[in-house]
Write an enzyme that holds these catalytic residues in place. Structure first.
Site, PDB file in Angstrom:
ATOM      1  CG  HIS A 188      -2.246  -1.046   1.558  1.00 55.07           C
ATOM      2  ND1 HIS A 188      -2.022  -2.394   1.372  1.00 55.07           N
ATOM      3  CD2 HIS A 188      -3.329  -1.200   1.044  1.00 55.07           C
ATOM      4  CE1 HIS A 188      -3.602  -2.728   0.729  1.00 55.07           C
ATOM      5  NE2 HIS A 188      -3.986  -2.211   1.193  1.00 55.07           N
TER       6      HIS A 188
ATOM      7  CE  LYS B 102      -3.680  -0.951   4.893  1.00 57.27           C
ATOM      8  NZ  LYS B 102      -5.708   0.186   5.162  1.00 57.27           N
TER       9      LYS B 102
END
Length: 273
Positions: A159, A163
């Protein structure tokens, strides 16, 4: 308002996901953007939600008070942080509002609060609202039943740099799908980190690896590796709009539900496959 419409409120209106949700709500047939929320003190308060999201004027003003907009929505959509979501959950439970929850990173107490609230209101709670991811979860169950007892299972996820939780909620959902298919509890077989001298791989475990870099929207792979061959099942998201559309689809699905806890597989009818 047309009888078929559902009015939605969007939490975290100024965030990356919030803006996508606003755009999706303005574009999706049968959905009406009823309210948009931001935290107290945000510089975005007073903005037009549609203009904020880049979708044109909506007539919905970004506010910080749920109380002020409680009559403007039927379903509350929340992709924020656990502590904020639980506050919103208590409000929705008190006022009989449905919820679509895409927030990840809940501890056991937070998950229990969601379960308890679902006895009174209807909630769709999912780690990932992408149609493709939820099809993948079904495929993982099938693969695990055939290959799980004979292969090493690893889950790799990547990600963007912003995040804040790891492994991702989707990666954990993948692990739970595989473990459940093997009649195991993920808590008993998950390995979340390896460092230094670890010794040989313990049979029957499910390993997790996490990457955080750049602007990766979301990539997940489950590997079933045996001697001489391996199977990899992968999903890659290129736009957050896939999650937003899934969340709005869930809100529409909830309009006939009075209470209960559901996930995206219920919305898509995947459990009958």
């Amino acid at each position: 308002m047309h009888e078929a419409q559902i009015r939605v409120a969007i939490a975290g209106a100024g965030g990356r996901m919030g803006r996508q949700l606003i755009q999706a709500a303005m574009a999706m047939e049968g959905v009406q953007l009823g309210a948009a929320l931001e935290r107290e003190g945000s510089s975005l308060l007073g903005s037009d939600a549609g203009e904020l999201a880049g979708g044109g004027k909506s007539g919905v003003i970004v506010q910080s008070s749920l109380e002020a907009v409680k009559d403007d929505f039927d379903v509350f959509i929340d992709f924020t942080r656990p502590e904020g979501t639980l506050t919103h959950l208590a409000f929705c439970r008190q006022h009989g509002k449905g919820m679509v929850i895409g927030t990840t990173g809940f501890d056991d107490a937070g998950k229990q609060a969601i379960r308890e609230a679902s006895q009174e209101i209807a909630i769709v709670f999912a780690a990932n609202f992408s149609v493709g991811v939820n099809v993948m979860l079904k495929l993982l169950e099938k693969a695990a039943k055939v290959m799980g007892d004979y292969s090493d299972i690893e889950i790799i996820e990547a990600h963007h740099r912003h995040k804040v939780d790891a492994p991702s909620g989707t990666a954990l959902a993948m692990g739970e799908a595989i473990a459940g298919a093997l009649d195991k509890n993920l808590k008993d077989c998950a390995v979340y980190s390896r460092e230094g001298y670890t010794g040989e791989r313990v049979p029957g475990t499910i390993g997790f690896a996490t990457v955080r870099a750049g602007d990766i929207v979301g990539e997940h792979t489950a590997m079933f590796a045996d001697i001489g061959e391996r199977v990899e099942i992968t999903h890659k998201a290129s736009s957050r709009m896939t999650f937003a559309n899934g969340a709005l689809r869930s809100a529409l699905w909830l309009k006939t539900k009075k209470n209960g806890l559901f996930d995206m597989r219920d919305v898509l009818g995947l459990d009958v496959l």
